[in-house]
Design a protein around this motif. Sequence first.
Motif, PDB file in Angstrom:
ATOM      1  N   ALA A   2       0.835  -1.195   0.000  1.00 21.24           N
ATOM      2  CA  ALA A   2       0.000   0.000   0.000  1.00 21.24           C
ATOM      3  C   ALA A   2       0.871   1.247   0.000  1.00 21.24           C
ATOM      4  O   ALA A   2       1.962   1.276   0.569  1.00 21.24           O
ATOM      5  N   ALA A   3       0.393   2.303  -0.649  1.00 24.99           N
ATOM      6  CA  ALA A   3       1.100   3.577  -0.658  1.00 24.99           C
ATOM      7  C   ALA A   3       1.008   4.211   0.732  1.00 24.99           C
ATOM      8  O   ALA A   3       0.025   4.010   1.458  1.00 24.99           O
ATOM      9  N   TYR A   7      -2.028   4.275   4.276  1.00 31.11           N
ATOM     10  CA  TYR A   7      -2.014   3.706   5.633  1.00 31.11           C
ATOM     11  C   TYR A   7      -1.507   4.674   6.696  1.00 31.11           C
ATOM     12  O   TYR A   7      -1.529   4.356   7.876  1.00 31.11           O
ATOM     13  N   PHE A   8      -1.078   5.884   6.276  1.00 22.73           N
ATOM     14  CA  PHE A   8      -0.609   6.846   7.285  1.00 22.73           C
ATOM     15  C   PHE A   8      -1.754   7.176   8.254  1.00 22.73           C
ATOM     16  O   PHE A   8      -2.854   7.533   7.849  1.00 22.73           O
ATOM     17  N   ASN A 248       9.771   3.135   9.953  1.00 21.47           N
ATOM     18  CA  ASN A 248       8.955   4.177   9.328  1.00 21.47           C
ATOM     19  C   ASN A 248       7.508   3.727   9.154  1.00 21.47           C
ATOM     20  O   ASN A 248       6.566   4.472   9.438  1.00 21.47           O
ATOM     21  N   GLU A 249       7.339   2.500   8.684  1.00 19.96           N
ATOM     22  CA  GLU A 249       5.980   1.996   8.458  1.00 19.96           C
ATOM     23  C   GLU A 249       5.181   1.963   9.760  1.00 19.96           C
ATOM     24  O   GLU A 249       4.019   2.383   9.801  1.00 19.96           O
TER      25      GLU A 249
END
Length: 698
Positions: A2-3, A7-8, A248-249
């Motif tokens: 996913a970009a 998901y942010f 980061n994710e």
Amino acid sequence: MAAVPEYFGSMVFDDRVMKANLSAEVYQSLKKTIDEGAKLNLGVANAVAAAMKDWAVAQGATHFTHWFQPLTGITAEKHDSFITPSPDGGVIMEFSGRELIRGEPDASSFPSGGLRATFEARGYTAWDPTSYAFIKGKTLCIPTAFCSYSGEALDKKTPLLRSMEALNRQALRILRLFGNDTVKRVSTAVGPEQEYFLVDAKMYERRRDLRFTGRTLFGAKPPKGQEMDDHYFGVIKPRVAAFMEDLNEELWKLGVLAKTQHNEVAPAQHELAPIYTTTNIATDHNQLTMEIMQKVAARHGLVCLLHEKPFVGVNGSGKHNNWSISTDAGVNLLSPGDTPYENAQFLLFLCAVIKAVDDYQDLLRISVATAGNDHRLGANEAPPAVVSIFLGDELNGVLEAIDHETPYQGAARTKMKLGVDILPKFSKDTTDRNRTSPFAFTGNKFEFRMVGSSDSIACANIMINTAVAESLKLYADRLEGAEDFPAALQELLRQTIREHKRIIFNGNGYDDAWITEATEKRGLLNYRTTPDCVPHLLDEKNVRLLTSHGVLTLEELTSRYEVMMENYCKTILIEANTMVDMARTEILPAVESFALDTARGAAAKRELVPGCPCGYESELVKKLSALTDQMAAKTAELEQAVLEVSSAGDIAQEAAAVRDVILCKMGQLRLACDEAETLTPKKYWPFPTYGDLLFGVR
């Protein structure tokens, strides 16, 4: 895959989720509470709780917790499930407004500095609606404040929120003087740069000092350290890059604005920097960042070290606290604009910060005082313990012009010419940066570089916010009654510059000559250690500042003095006991084993070749024997000193003895053990060396 935008914030009950899951009436009421501090009624709380629970359960959550920040410096949480028995013998998932807005953890087992006795166990957590709830694992985490049964703040969030409100009140008074009547709120924002080390988990497990204290208590200098400057901004190693990608994710899912990542100066050292956000949210996010770093590192067979000085001889780790002030309309009040000399509003806020830092340099030093940070401050990678401000050539020129009542000529904007036609031409900044300054202006913000890597940024920002609020209050009191506002403003700026220019220093903060000038000529403070500075928390001027703005009561201040001093003593005594344990049960047996094997080897050679001199072996055994005697003696001395210090009268005496006696004896023991390491082969040495740890992650 996913970009990132998809998901942010997917694990955050943020504004997008609230809009989608709350009625318009409930949403507007909650936004008014968040933006303007309006009171939240129980009906709205019930509606928010129901929506929050439904969203969390849909994301796989089974529990909720009030997530708070006690005086331990880390976070705390007690998990409760959403289940409630149903009449048919099953369960239903419920979560009420009362459960959302208030919790009851045990208050007696957290540091309180005497505010709570062991038998007085009740404490309360209260929902902070300005910081979004989030899901961690299968638990809905609700950011909260933490207080005692009698109402005293037992956490770091409550005084931080109070300090933000204090600055808001005084900043609005100043803006009204400049005709800014539409601004409803002024907030501070922070972007904390987080430095850390990564070491191999298997090596970490073999080092008792790392496991018990977070830093190495022994370790000889390896052949190579950071001398070549080849690690700084160097190519990130595959294992570290995989960790950073995973980190980061995880952070982005939690809405943490992780932005920049790179190798730092020391081998195995790295940095992560986020985008700015409101100070209390930035504080929450930084606590989350440290926790997630350690969890993600474990997945990759690594350990994340957050201690300020985990290795002697290479750079330690800090947490640069980039601080600014903005209005609810997004106007940065520390932005000088193209013509700072003509920007009177900016100059007033700038002078307020200068005055605050000079008047309360002791509080800034206290806000970063820990046993770990004492090792770092003043070393070549960190600012000195003396607080000063760097402004740069342009702003310094502006202030000089105001001080001397002369026209300001302005700094010329020049184009950078790199001598290659295909390279772009760009404007050179009107001032350089200063990486040695503790408190540096960097364009539209101040970077407070003294904060330690393991610290909560709440403490530093409490002091900065409150000190600046006091400056603004004094300015507003004076200017609100002025008949000629422009003339009164000009005189106020001139007076501030003249009275506080001693705190401005644009030179090399690492130069010993600066420390002499700062202390002997300028009269600036130089509190080198925690026991030197923390007692000044209770100085009359500091108590008056923090109590008058409603940030901390005298009782809360006294408790924090006790907690900080106790933490200092406990930290170093744990280190001392660990050193005794490692020296006696690991290092001494290893060196003795090598000495005996060497002696046996020499005896075997003499037996085979009668008269063989064996000079090398004889000298080595002699040196090792002397070192083992020295290590044994220094171990016994340190052990005895710990017993004596533990029976000291009060906390101030104990802290002084820890600083003056224990640290000295720890240094003596380390010196002997590190020398022994340089003589002992790797197969005998009982744990990984500096070379192993610093260069072991590939």
